[in-house]
Design a protein around this motif. Structure first.
Motif, mmCIF file in Angstrom:
data_model
loop_
_atom_site.group_PDB
_atom_site.id
_atom_site.type_symbol
_atom_site.label_atom_id
_atom_site.label_comp_id
_atom_site.label_asym_id
_atom_site.label_seq_id
_atom_site.Cartn_x
_atom_site.Cartn_y
_atom_site.Cartn_z
ATOM 1 N N ASP A 1 1.122 -0.834 0.075
ATOM 2 C CA ASP A 1 0.184 0.265 0.125
ATOM 3 C C ASP A 1 0.983 1.725 -0.152
ATOM 4 N N CYS B 1 1.123 4.460 -3.205
ATOM 5 C CA CYS B 1 0.711 5.549 -2.776
ATOM 6 C C CYS B 1 2.192 6.355 -2.743
ATOM 7 N N THR C 1 -8.986 10.388 -7.233
ATOM 8 C CA THR C 1 -10.413 10.114 -6.962
ATOM 9 C C THR C 1 -11.395 10.617 -7.839
ATOM 10 N N GLU D 1 -5.210 6.750 10.708
ATOM 11 C CA GLU D 1 -5.974 6.945 9.483
ATOM 12 C C GLU D 1 -7.242 6.195 9.484
ATOM 13 N N GLY E 1 -8.405 2.134 4.745
ATOM 14 C CA GLY E 1 -8.427 2.223 3.159
ATOM 15 C C GLY E 1 -8.026 3.772 2.835
ATOM 16 N N GLU E 2 -7.606 4.929 3.794
ATOM 17 C CA GLU E 2 -6.725 5.686 4.205
ATOM 18 C C GLU E 2 -5.390 5.938 4.678
ATOM 19 N N ARG F 1 -3.856 13.123 0.530
ATOM 20 C CA ARG F 1 -4.375 11.885 1.074
ATOM 21 C C ARG F 1 -4.981 11.040 0.005
ATOM 22 N N ARG G 1 -7.036 7.638 -0.704
ATOM 23 C CA ARG G 1 -7.856 6.956 -1.188
ATOM 24 C C ARG G 1 -8.219 5.632 -1.963
ATOM 25 N N ARG G 2 -7.927 4.237 -1.261
ATOM 26 C CA ARG G 2 -8.223 2.948 -1.940
ATOM 27 C C ARG G 2 -8.960 2.867 -2.568
ATOM 28 N N THR G 3 -9.185 2.626 -3.929
ATOM 29 C CA THR G 3 -10.900 2.222 -4.712
ATOM 30 C C THR G 3 -10.905 0.998 -5.193
ATOM 31 N N TRP H 1 -5.002 2.517 -5.533
ATOM 32 C CA TRP H 1 -5.627 3.934 -4.645
ATOM 33 C C TRP H 1 -4.860 4.901 -5.755
ATOM 34 N N HIS I 1 -6.914 11.891 -3.517
ATOM 35 C CA HIS I 1 -7.733 12.265 -2.914
ATOM 36 C C HIS I 1 -7.781 13.834 -2.557
#
Length: 144
Positions: A11, A15, A39, A84, A87-88, A123, A125-127, A131, A134
């Motif tokens: 992860d 990022c 996003t 966090e 998922g962020e 920031r 965010r996992r989608t 990743w 955001h």
């Protein structure tokens, strides 16, 4: 400090890759790829000039001067998951920024002035597509 689980390392790497891909795609004017890093409801804050959502970010990208060449050199990328929501993640990255005017003779662009240093405050965010950024706030750290 305890070792991070492999999935957390993956992860973090994903990022960090967003920071590098943003710089590379922006400098190469691959704007569709830049947009794909965000996003749908992302915010891009360029020192107080905020673009909200991909459509506004696309308008900013389309307005970049075509006769100017840029290079963004990313370093000190730090991604944090502490505190966090699931998922962020948060992140910060130092960026050495160069800008040049295209040479009329077709040679390498001429530097328009000394480089600057900015910071990206992100920031992530996992989608379902992995990743994404955001929000990105770009702050001047060292002025030219």
């Amino acid at each position: 400090m305890p070792a991070m689980p492999a999935s957390r390392l993956e992860d973090e790497a994903a990022c960090a890759r967003l920071c590098i891909d943003f710089a590379n795609h922006l400098d190469a004017r691959r704007y569709e790829r830049v947009l794909g890093l965000f996003t749908e409801d992302a915010a891009l804050d360029r020192m107080g000039n905020v673009s909200q959502g991909r459509a506004e970010i696309a308008r900013f990208l389309a307005g970049r001067p075509v006769q100017t060449t840029t290079r963004h050199v990313c370093s000190n990328i730090r991604v944090s998951f502490e505190g966090e929501p699931e998922g962020e993640a948060g992140g910060v990255c130092y960026v050495l920024f160069f800008q040049g005017a295209d040479d009329a003779d077709g040679g390498a662009p001429r530097l328009s002035g000394p480089p600057s240093v900015v910071e990206y405050h992100d920031r992530f965010r996992r989608t379902p597509d992995g990743w994404k950024i955001h929000s990105r706030r770009i702050c001047m750290a060292i002025r030219a």
